[in-house]
Design an enzyme around this catalytic site. Structure first.
Site, PDB file in Angstrom:
ATOM      1  N   PRO B 117       0.817  -1.223   0.000  1.00 49.75           N
ATOM      2  CG  PRO B 117       0.205  -0.812   2.227  1.00 49.75           C
ATOM      3  CD  PRO B 117       1.008  -1.758   1.372  1.00 49.75           C
ATOM      4  CB  THR B 119      -0.849   3.908   4.182  1.00 51.46           C
ATOM      5  OG1 THR B 119      -1.107   2.525   3.952  1.00 51.46           O
ATOM      6  CG2 THR B 119      -2.044   4.730   3.767  1.00 51.46           C
ATOM      7  N   GLY B 200      -5.987  -1.440   0.056  1.00 50.64           N
ATOM      8  CA  GLY B 200      -7.401  -1.095   0.113  1.00 50.64           C
ATOM      9  C   GLY B 200      -8.279  -2.305  -0.161  1.00 50.64           C
ATOM     10  N   GLY B 218      -8.133  -6.511   6.394  1.00 46.59           N
ATOM     11  CA  GLY B 218      -9.430  -5.850   6.339  1.00 46.59           C
ATOM     12  C   GLY B 218      -9.282  -4.397   6.745  1.00 46.59           C
ATOM     13  CB  CYS B 251      -5.530   0.057   8.800  1.00 46.86           C
ATOM     14  SG  CYS B 251      -4.425  -1.349   8.910  1.00 46.86           S
ATOM     15  CD  GLU B 341      -9.500   2.394   7.779  1.00 45.87           C
ATOM     16  OE1 GLU B 341      -9.912   2.161   6.626  1.00 45.87           O
ATOM     17  OE2 GLU B 341      -8.620   1.717   8.341  1.00 45.87           O
ATOM     18  CG  LEU B 421      -1.992  -5.578  11.416  1.00 43.04           C
ATOM     19  CD1 LEU B 421      -2.483  -4.354  12.189  1.00 43.04           C
ATOM     20  CD2 LEU B 421      -0.930  -6.327  12.214  1.00 43.04           C
TER      21      LEU B 421
END
Lengths: 98, 481
Positions: B117, B119, B200, B218, B251, B341, B421
């Protein structure tokens, strides 16, 4: 580093050290290709005692096979672990493994 | 015609990636533990030594977060992950149980596709490469288009170090250029053994839909409950540390604070003292319009990883220069955009009358897009911590801990340090674990003969007798010999 000789059946047979890593391949590549060019009979890569091969060795096998033709090139005496390596790399589809 | 050529080109790239990866996978199978661990150490060292330039590059390229925090992320991905896995057996016999006659052997899975990702780009790349080297799996890194350069650079640094340590050629590859088509093509390629999909929901869904086994993640929507027995200044300090870390891009960071009325004012006061800004109702509306894309029903991608000051400016809200966090007091969860979120330093704030209401509200938040991920509680009441945990559908319930760092593991607790995770079936994942090396192994079990003596002394004909029911069978089967 490699041993090569004409065996009793007239084949050009190569033997290799126990680990045919990239450095070893760099040293043996040209010598093998030169000998193969001069030989008109069968070429055998005898892997007796070889415990580890690398991608560089795969390339030597494939280039040699392309040079002499599949019918004149054999890879023999593979240890099970090395045989598995050739199988996972799907080289059994292009090389004659015995 | 152009389209056909492009498709051919994409297919050629995919074939090239997978053929190389398959060969690397083949070579890797010959490596013993010692040779493997030498490579892992070399990759760790190269990753760690480059943690700062890679963090700066990630910040510069993505425009997300803070480079100083990305250094910490890279450190976790390199040093903490390395320390967690370095002594683990991942080659050959990994366990022997003579009594049960079971011997477990670890085998590599084969080429792994690592989806990265924007991020956490360099840290996730480092993390996945280390796990793959430890488990003798070649990896193809497929970065977010927003983070191609920094991920490619991370992969290159790791690859060079791995090669020097004797790793197979092409054990680490990375997608450059037009990545979306190649990534999707790789996902469904028969030679890819596993996808490690972090990103995502669309990308993770695409990975699952490809038919290739996938370890995915998730979305998070982390409630943090400050229970009345909590140490309020400590809780506030930790939540700030967590939610402002890399401008909220993890996240697992807190999304909504829940407090009972008796603590509400002191919690607000402690936040304000530390640079948080409590929004007025009109300001909440203005900020909501900026951070939430109402058409998509998701956070606005342009505000991800931006600072609190930036968010306020975009919303036309005047806040002090030293503002680190925006807090939006809310009344309800359903239909409230800020109850979703938001990967930026903004927190929803709920005041409730009692414990039961707090628990119910946390459950509501948890089910508002964060099922299976993480929940957080500050409390010194063991019974309430347990009840809270049982009420949440979350893989990780972090206690008296900043949830970003707590969920990632290795700093504030003994969870495996991880940048992937698992969120369990609630998050459409196969596990709630923090993904680590053991998840990237095929475990073979040699099962030696150990006769079931009860069965050996049992009259098997009784199974064919229709008058014998389960109670009689249990009695006879369990009888002492």
């Amino acid at each position: 580093m490699t041993e090569s000789f004409i065996d009793s059946e007239g084949a050009l047979r190569f033997r290799f050290p126990s680990e045919v890593d990239t450095a070893v391949c760099d040293e043996i590549r040209e010598g093998i290709f030169a000998q193969v060019q001069e030989h008109e009979g069968e070429v055998i890569f005898d892997l007796l005692g070889v415990q580890l091969v690398t991608s560089a060795f795969f390339r030597i096998c494939i280039t040699t096979m392309q040079s002499v033709g599949k019918e004149r090139m054999k890879v023999k005496n593979l240890e099970p672990r090395v045989k598995k390596t050739f199988m996972i790399a799907q080289l059994h589809k292009v090389l004659d493994l015995e | 015609m152009t389209e056909t050529l492009a498709e051919t080109d994409v297919q050629a790239q995919i074939n090239d990636f997978t053929q190389r990866a398959v060969q690397a996978a083949a070579i890797f199978t010959q490596y013993d533990q010692q040779r493997t661990d030498r490579i892992v150490r070399a990759v760790f060292a190269a990753g760690f030594d480059n943690r700062i330039p890679l963090a700066k590059l990630a910040r510069e390229e993505t425009g997300l977060g803070r480079w100083e925090d990305k250094v910490i992320k890279n450190t976790i991905a390199a040093q903490f992950v390395y320390n967690d896995i370095k002594d683990e057996k991942t080659v050959g016999v990994i366990s022997e149980d003579h009594e049960r006659g079971i011997v477990e052997i670890a085998q590599p899975m084969g080429p792994i596709l690592g989806v990265i990702p924007s991020t956490n780009p360099t840290s996730t790349t480092l993390f996945k490469i280390l796990l793959c080297m430890k488990t003798r799996n070649p990896i193809i890194i497929s970065p977010s288009p927003k983070a191609r350069t920094c991920c490619g650079e991370t992969a290159r640094i790791c690859y060079e170090a791995a090669l020097k340590a004797g790793a197979p050629e092409d054990c680490i590859q990375w997608v450059e250029g037009v990545s979306k088509e190649v990534t999707h093509g790789l996902m469904g390629n028969k030679d890819i053994a596993l996808i490690l999909a972090t990103g995502g929901s669309g990308l993770v869904r695409a990975a699952y839909s490809s038919g290739t086994p996938t370890l995915g993640v998730g979305a998070g929507n982390v409630p943090v409950y400050i229970e009345r027995s909590a140490d309020v200044p400590f809780a506030v300090e930790n939540i700030l540390l967590s939610k402002t870390f890399d401008n909220g891009t993890i996240c697992a960071s807190e999304q909504a604070i829940v407090v009972e009325s008796c603590l509400a004012e002191s919690v607000k006061e402690e936040f304000t003292k530390r640079g948080a800004y409590i929004l007025w109702p009109k300001e909440v509306e203005a900020v909501t319009a900026v951070v939430f894309d109402s058409e998509k029903g998701l956070m606005n991608a342009n505000i991800v990883g931006q600072s609190a000051k930036f968010l306020a400016e975009q919303a036309g809200v005047d806040v002090p220069d030293n503002t680190t966090l925006l807090i939006a007091p809310l009344q309800k969860v359903d239909g409230e955009p800020l109850a979703h979120e938001i990967l930026a330093p903004i927190l929803a704030f709920y005041e409730v009358t009692d414990y039961q209401q707090a628990l119910n509200l946390c459950i509501e938040l948890n089910y508002q897009g964060g099922i299976g991920h993480t929940a957080s509680i500050y409390s010194n009441d063991e019974a309430k911590i347990l009840e809270f945990a049982e009420g949440m559908n979350a893989g990780r319930i972090v206690v008296n801990t900043p949830s970003s760092q707590g969920a990632v593991g290795g700093i504030f607790n003994r969870l495996h340090p991880s940048f992937t995770l698992g969120c369990g079936t609630g998050g459409h994942n196969i596990t709630t674990d923090n993904i680590t090396a053991k998840h990237l192994l095929n475990i073979q079990r040699i099962a030696r003969r150990r006769d079931n003596l009860q069965l050996a002394n049992f009259d098997m004909n009784l199974y064919l007798d229709e008058t014998v029911n389960h109670e009689e069978i249990e009695k006879l089967f369990g009888r002492n010999m």
